[in-house]
Design a protein around this motif. Structure first.
Motif, short mmCIF file in Angstrom:
data_model
loop_
_atom_site.label_atom_id
_atom_site.label_comp_id
_atom_site.label_asym_id
_atom_site.label_seq_id
_atom_site.Cartn_x
_atom_site.Cartn_y
_atom_site.Cartn_z
N VAL A 1 -37.31 13.82 21.69
CA VAL A 1 -36.07 13.55 22.42
C VAL A 1 -35.33 12.42 21.72
O VAL A 1 -35.96 11.49 21.21
CB VAL A 1 -36.37 13.15 23.89
CG1 VAL A 1 -35.08 12.88 24.64
CG2 VAL A 1 -37.17 14.23 24.60
N ASP A 2 -34.01 12.50 21.67
CA ASP A 2 -33.22 11.41 21.12
C ASP A 2 -33.17 10.30 22.16
O ASP A 2 -32.32 10.29 23.06
CB ASP A 2 -31.81 11.89 20.78
CG ASP A 2 -31.00 10.84 20.02
OD1 ASP A 2 -31.35 9.64 20.10
OD2 ASP A 2 -30.00 11.21 19.37
N LEU A 3 -34.08 9.35 22.07
CA LEU A 3 -34.23 8.35 23.10
C LEU A 3 -33.06 7.36 23.15
O LEU A 3 -32.82 6.76 24.20
CB LEU A 3 -35.55 7.59 22.90
CG LEU A 3 -36.82 8.43 23.13
CD1 LEU A 3 -38.07 7.60 22.85
CD2 LEU A 3 -36.85 8.96 24.56
N VAL A 4 -32.35 7.18 22.06
CA VAL A 4 -31.18 6.30 22.09
C VAL A 4 -30.11 6.90 23.00
O VAL A 4 -29.55 6.21 23.87
CB VAL A 4 -30.63 6.07 20.67
CG1 VAL A 4 -29.33 5.27 20.72
CG2 VAL A 4 -31.65 5.36 19.80
N VAL A 5 -29.85 8.18 22.82
CA VAL A 5 -28.84 8.86 23.65
C VAL A 5 -29.28 8.90 25.10
O VAL A 5 -28.48 8.61 26.02
CB VAL A 5 -28.60 10.30 23.14
CG1 VAL A 5 -27.69 11.07 24.10
CG2 VAL A 5 -27.99 10.26 21.75
N VAL A 6 -30.53 9.22 25.34
CA VAL A 6 -31.03 9.33 26.72
C VAL A 6 -31.01 7.97 27.41
O VAL A 6 -30.67 7.86 28.59
CB VAL A 6 -32.45 9.93 26.73
CG1 VAL A 6 -32.99 10.00 28.16
CG2 VAL A 6 -32.44 11.32 26.11
N ALA A 7 -31.38 6.91 26.69
CA ALA A 7 -31.38 5.58 27.29
C ALA A 7 -29.98 5.16 27.71
O ALA A 7 -29.78 4.57 28.78
CB ALA A 7 -31.97 4.56 26.31
N LYS A 8 -28.98 5.45 26.89
CA LYS A 8 -27.61 5.10 27.24
C LYS A 8 -27.13 5.89 28.46
O LYS A 8 -26.42 5.36 29.32
CB LYS A 8 -26.69 5.34 26.04
CG LYS A 8 -26.96 4.38 24.87
CD LYS A 8 -26.13 4.72 23.66
CE LYS A 8 -24.70 4.29 23.80
NZ LYS A 8 -24.52 2.83 23.79
N LYS A 9 -27.52 7.15 28.54
CA LYS A 9 -27.18 7.95 29.71
C LYS A 9 -27.89 7.43 30.95
O LYS A 9 -27.32 7.43 32.05
CB LYS A 9 -27.54 9.41 29.48
CG LYS A 9 -26.65 10.14 28.49
CD LYS A 9 -27.05 11.61 28.37
CE LYS A 9 -26.11 12.35 27.41
NZ LYS A 9 -26.50 13.77 27.27
N GLN A 10 -29.12 6.98 30.78
CA GLN A 10 -29.86 6.45 31.93
C GLN A 10 -29.18 5.19 32.46
O GLN A 10 -29.07 5.01 33.69
CB GLN A 10 -31.31 6.13 31.55
CG GLN A 10 -32.12 5.64 32.72
CD GLN A 10 -33.50 5.13 32.35
OE1 GLN A 10 -34.22 4.59 33.19
NE2 GLN A 10 -33.89 5.28 31.10
N LEU A 11 -28.72 4.32 31.59
CA LEU A 11 -28.02 3.11 32.03
C LEU A 11 -26.75 3.48 32.80
O LEU A 11 -26.43 2.85 33.81
CB LEU A 11 -27.67 2.25 30.82
CG LEU A 11 -28.84 1.58 30.10
CD1 LEU A 11 -28.37 0.93 28.80
CD2 LEU A 11 -29.51 0.55 30.99
N GLN A 12 -26.05 4.49 32.34
CA GLN A 12 -24.84 4.95 33.03
C GLN A 12 -25.19 5.49 34.42
O GLN A 12 -24.50 5.21 35.40
CB GLN A 12 -24.15 6.03 32.19
CG GLN A 12 -22.83 6.52 32.76
CD GLN A 12 -22.24 7.66 31.93
OE1 GLN A 12 -22.94 8.29 31.12
NE2 GLN A 12 -20.96 7.91 32.11
N PHE A 13 -26.28 6.25 34.49
CA PHE A 13 -26.71 6.81 35.77
C PHE A 13 -27.16 5.72 36.74
O PHE A 13 -26.77 5.73 37.92
CB PHE A 13 -27.84 7.81 35.53
CG PHE A 13 -28.61 8.17 36.77
CD1 PHE A 13 -28.03 8.96 37.76
CD2 PHE A 13 -29.89 7.71 36.97
CE1 PHE A 13 -28.73 9.28 38.92
CE2 PHE A 13 -30.60 8.02 38.12
CZ PHE A 13 -30.01 8.82 39.10
#
Length: 818
Positions: A19-31
């Protein structure tokens, strides 16, 4: 790193993540930010209903769509269901077990998007409403009538028995720990991904060697770990391949007490990390921040008020030319030192400072060396990303013939932050610096100092101005060099942090006032250019501020508002007594008197529970604004609020805000309290009719002449300040006491002249200050005591952040059992 440690780190980075964890982490912060704007989901009826909707609607819909897509395009999960789903997935072992038991397979998030991503959910809503006619896709969970959900659950065929209420409560504090601006930076997250792999590698080695260690992550690692778990199929596959098992995420233990499981686990993880990889485990911006501040309100902000747009052509903030600055957090540790010349050992430590002192860091601090003292000290501070950090290796020895210690500088070195921050290329450095030897230090090999430094990405800094009041003119006063004509009333000067005057304010009767018998008021400003402007006018509705861009008024007999003033216009800002939200004093800070502070809190659709935007420090007369748009309104607000406070009484406005009337101060109130912020008098005058009734410090100033610039006390006064200033002249700049006095200040300043800069006591005194300072002249810089008595004292206020050593052992609420 040693070669073996470099190899270990290289092996750790081989761990594959699908998984692209950089992209997912940024989405998680937004959520998580979206959920925090909907805090009713953290607890209570809304959470209970969300858990029911998750079990009754979302999981069955997800199972059906994952087996055979219902329509082309992604499912858009409702926010409340996504929050419950988020908390469920953060127990990966239980989530997998529940999914397999209820639906025969792990329900992944492939083909699912969050509502916060802005993708249209019309198709999902149509399918949802067809399948669940009695449970709308867009449910109002704020105005719910509490009900017993057990009956609803009893009618469900499938639902998890996992305690999702407790899971949500455990996860709700997490966003506060990762909500700072630097966390969303790509480089910060990329380094966090690399550290996450190192974390997994430690657990792998422990498993192979049969070592049982309760591993505890820092918050950057934990953010990435959460991100990985949000993709349950990939997480199971990746962890089985890397570790041979699915790693449990145990978030049930939150006791940070010394010696408890979390403390012992973090200490063990720190030691193992540093032995294995040869780098520090702590990281700037990734440590435990303490508990979240208390909320301002339990109810979200809602308003039908149509706010005016911020006028881009408005030149008020350009008129006060405050520089845009950036600030970063720095962690610093001195790990070891080599090649100390024989006979120079002594007690070794390091003094560190900045080559270009700035508004955040202008001190010289002392720090021990770990290899020498065997006691870990990590300095935590903020500074601007400019200049160099300077290090001086010191040796302190005690002579056999004397109990006094002699201190010698063995060598010095510097660390240029520009090399790493312009542009930002790396956020942590660990290296050996070769010291330039001092004169008299002779050795066969160069002295090497091993330094570990970690810093965050620079982010915009707050704006701070100081408000001070000038002396009213009278025949008994000396003329001060002010750029205005002598007036009966005093001016309040607004200065930047470097002492530059930005603007001067004065309260005046409004000419041609409509209210006969009750003259209106206006706030007049004198610009640095000499231009005069009207910044605020009192009307029947309150204060019209900055040409009607803002309206300042008090709550209308509101018994439960909690705020003292309200500023509406471009935004809605409410002013509360004390330090609130981000300004709330931390558990390791001095609380002080909360009546000395006002907090401006912005409420909006994006910040329904309020965002602190400015702090008014009444005692220090400082206005700190987080964003430039709030600087000018904050200055006017502080000026008007202080005048209202002077009229109504300082304590009265805190205790009885609903009884206040919004009007300008009368002539009498201006004479009774002289300080522009409604506190103690700092003025010099012999006018008998000007007195201080605030009950705080004032001793008056006598017949002599002097100059007090941005002072909190008496500068160069004649015959009395506090305890009295005798005959003589002096100069005091940004001071809290008496500088260059003649014959007494508090405990007494003797005859002589001196200069005190940014001081909290008495500087450059001749024959006594408080307990007494001997004859002679000198200077005291950044001091909290008495200096300049035949010598120089630098920064007696500053010291190492001792609490950080505690924070290193209390990092995360979510440890893992390896």
């Amino acid at each position: 790193m040693e070669p073996q440690q470099e190899m270990e780190w290289y092996e750790a980075q081989k761990i594959q993540i699908s998984v692209d964890l950089v992209v997912v982490a940024k989405k998680q912060l937004q959520f998580l930010a979206a959920v925090d704007r909907n805090r009713h989901l953290y607890d209570g009826p809304a959470l209970e209903r969300a858990i029911y909707r998750y079990n009754a609607c979302w999981l069955p819909l997800l199972a059906k769509h994952s087996e055979s897509p219902i329509f082309e395009g992604p499912l858009v999960v409702p926010l409340d269901c996504e929050w419950v789903w988020h908390c469920h997935r953060l127990n990966p072992v239980r989530y997998r077990t529940d999914c397999e038991e209820l639906y025969g397979r792990v329900l992944d998030n492939f083909g699912v998007v969050s509502t916060v991503e802005g993708i249209c959910g019309r198709q999902t809503e149509e399918i949802w409403n067809k399948m669940y006619s009695d449970e709308p896709y867009k449910a109002d969970l704020i105005n719910l009538i509490p009900e017993d959900m057990s009956e609803r659950f009893s009618r469900l065929e499938k639902y998890t028995k996992y305690d999702l209420i407790s899971a949500a409560k455990r996860q709700s504090p997490f966003f506060y720990q990762v909500s700072r601006p630097h966390v969303n930076n790509d480089l910060f997250i990329k380094e966090a991904v690399a550290r996450y792999k190192g974390f997994l590698y430690l657990i792998k080695r422990n498993k192979e060697k049969g070592i049982k260690l309760f591993c505890v992550p820092t918050y950057d690692i934990d953010l990435v770990w959460h991100s990985h778990q949000l993709y349950p199929v990939s997480y199971c596959k990746d962890l089985n391949k890397a570790l041979g098992k699915v790693l449990e995420h145990d978030d049930t233990d939150s006791d940070r007490t010394r010696g408890k499981k979390l403390d012992v686990g973090f200490s063990g993880t720190t030691k193992q990390w540093e032995v294995t990889f040869g780098t520090r485990y702590w990281k700037a911006g990734a440590m435990y921040r303490g508990s979240a501040p208390s909320p301002i309100t339990d109810k979200p902000f809602s308003s039908s008020l149509t706010c005016k747009k911020v006028v881009s052509s408005n030149d008020y903030h350009q008129a006060i030319a405050l520089p845009d600055r950036k600030v970063m957090e720095v962690l610093l540790e001195f790990i070891g030192v080599k090649n100390i010349p024989e006979g120079q050992e002594g007690d070794l430590y390091v003094l560190f400072s900045k080559s270009r002192p700035d508004a955040f860091f202008d001190a010289k601090r002392r720090l021990s060396i770990f290899s020498v003292s065997r006691e870990r000290q990590v300095a935590s501070f903020q500074c601007e990303p400019t200049g160099e950090l300077l290090f001086e290796l010191m040796s302190s020895t005690t002579s056999k013939l004397s109990i006094r210690k002699s201190t010698k500088t063995l060598g010095s070195a510097s660390f240029s932050m520009k090399d790493y921050l312009d542009p930002v290329s790396k956020l942590n450095v660990e290296k050996c610096l070769e010291l330039i030897p001092s004169s008299g230090t002779i050795g066969s090999k160069p002295i090497l100092l091993r330094v570990a430094i970690s810093f965050t990405v620079p982010v915009p800094a707050s704006y701070t101005v100081e408000m001070t009041q000038s002396c009213p003119f009278s025949k008994n006063n000396c003329l001060c060099n002010l750029p205005v004509k002598p007036q009966v009333k005093s001016w309040t000067h607004v200065t930047s942090e470097n002492g530059t005057r930005i603007i001067s304010l004065q309260m005046r009767d409004l000419k041609n006032a409509k209210n006969i018998g009750s003259p209106g008021k206006e706030v007049v400003g004198l610009m640095k250019s000499g231009e005069s402007r009207t910044f605020a006018e009192f009307t029947e509705n309150g204060w019209s501020v900055l040409e009607n861009l803002w309206l300042l008024h008090l709550p209308n007999k509101c018994t439960d508002c909690g705020h003292l003033f309200e500023l509406t216009g471009a935004k809605t800002v409410k002013i509360f007594s004390g330090r609130k939200l981000d300004y709330e004093p931390r558990h390791n800070g001095k609380r002080g008197n909360e009546m000395d502070f006002l907090t401006a809190v912005e409420f909006s659709t994006e910040e329904p529970y309020g965002k602190a935007v400015a702090l008014l420090d009444l005692r220090s007369k400082l206005v700190t604004a987080k964003e430039k748009w709030m600087v000018m309104p904050g200055i006017i607000l502080a000026f008007i609020a202080s005048n209202i406070m002077k009229k109504e009484g300082y304590e009265g406005i805190i205790a009885k805000s609903t009884d206040l009337k919004v009007n300008g101060p009368n002539e009498e109130s201006e004479r009774t309290v002289l300080n522009g912020m409604g506190l103690s008098s700092n003025m010099c005058s012999k006018d008998d009719e000007i007195t201080n009734k605030s009950g705080l410090s004032s001793g008056g100033c006598g017949s002599g002449c002097g100059n007090a610039v941005e002072s909190g006390g008496c500068g160069g006064c004649g015959a009395g300040c506090g305890g009295g200033c005798g005959g003589g002249c002096g100069n005091m700049i940004k001071s809290g006491g008496c500088g260059g006095c003649g014959a007494g200040c508090g405990g007494g300043c003797g005859g002589g002249c001196g200069n005190m800069i940014k001081s909290g006591g008495c500087g450059g005194c001749g024959a006594g200050c408080g307990g007494g300072c001997g004859g002679g002249c000198g200077a005291m810089i950044n001091s909290g005591g008495c200096g300049g008595c035949g010598g120089d004292l630098v920064d007696s206020k500053c010291g190492i952040d001792e609490h950080f050593n505690e924070e290193l052992k209390y990092v995360n609420e979510e440890p893992v059992t390896a």
